[in-house]
Design a protein around this motif. Structure first.
Motif: not given
Length: 273
Positions: A52-54, A68-70, A91-92
């Protein structure tokens, strides 16, 4: 991007309207970080591991970074210089599942492509360990008890799950050799074939023998030993025939009695009489 900002003054009874020269306002994209995690480390050969890369960069609303950017775009995962595949952000974060990593330590990295509002980013390398399988080893005899001189086949079989025929859990095909022992004495060595190795012998002496087997292991399978098997070798069951050299005989004649063992062996020693 770069914005051309101007301002216009409306004027009043004593002041004319006015316009300010354009000002170039630069808005730089966010520079997120990228973290990388494994669902199972160390893992065993054949097990499924999820990487998982976050994206990291502040405490914006869920799925967003500071500002506040997705973020959008993709993350590509690498084993050293070899691509394992790409996954879209959601979801980032982005995930990749694989069960194809070989035994050993792998340097896993991830690279985020970036988008209009987020710069590209790379995750520090993660050391993913893939351990070899730890098989068991069972030992069986084709004839137990056997009789002295009988041929006995010992079969040592690697155990470790329900992979395809000749393989263990993880889908790997074990290689290497198995050495068979009678106590501390080696009976011989045989190569694995289809996860098993065999040895034939007719040289065991009468009595009970403690037979063991030892698997050498290979790159994907640890060495293993089989519990001792008690192999009984029974003595031959001989017959005994008796003949007279002269029957009937006359008083005083010399008579020779011959007792003969039957059963295919060459006995030594004496008989009663």
């Amino acid at each position: 991007g770069t914005h051309s900002i101007t301002a216009t003054y409306s004027g009043d009874a004593n002041h004319e309207a006015a316009t300010a020269p354009a000002l170039s306002q630069v808005i730089a994209p966010l520079s997120p970080g990228l973290s990388l995690a494994s669902s199972l480390n160390p893992a065993t050969l054949g097990e499924s591991v999820t990487f998982t890369a976050t994206l990291t960069g502040g405490s914006g609303p869920a799925g967003t970074l500071t500002g506040g950017t997705a973020p959008t775009g993709t993350v590509e995962f690498f084993d050293g210089a070899t691509s394992l595949g790409s996954s879209a952000l959601s979801g980032g974060a982005a995930t990749l599942d694989t069960s194809a990593l070989t035994t050993g330590t792998h340097s896993i990295t991830a690279s985020y492509s970036g988008d209009a509002n987020h710069e590209a980013a790379s995750a520090p390398a993660l050391s993913q360990v893939i351990a070899p399988l730890s098989p068991g080893l069972s030992l069986a005899s084709s004839l137990n008890p056997a009789t002295l001189g009988d041929s006995v086949t010992f079969t040592a079989t690697l155990t470790g799950g329900s992979g395809p025929a000749g393989t263990l859990t993880g889908g790997s095909t074990p290689t290497g050799t198995v050495e068979f022992f009678d106590g501390a004495t080696s009976l011989g060595t045989s190569a694995l074939s289809g996860g098993a190795a065999t040895l034939d012998t007719s040289a065991l002496t009468t009595g009970t023998h403690s037979i063991t087997a030892s698997y050498s292991g290979d790159a994907n399978h640890e060495a293993a030993s089989a519990p001792a098997l008690s192999q009984v070798i029974a003595p031959l069951s001989t017959g005994l025939s008796l003949a007279s050299s002269l029957n009937p005989a006359t008083v005083g004649d010399s008579v020779t009695f011959t007792a003969t063992l039957t059963g295919g062996s060459a006995p030594v020693g004496t008989l009663t009489g």
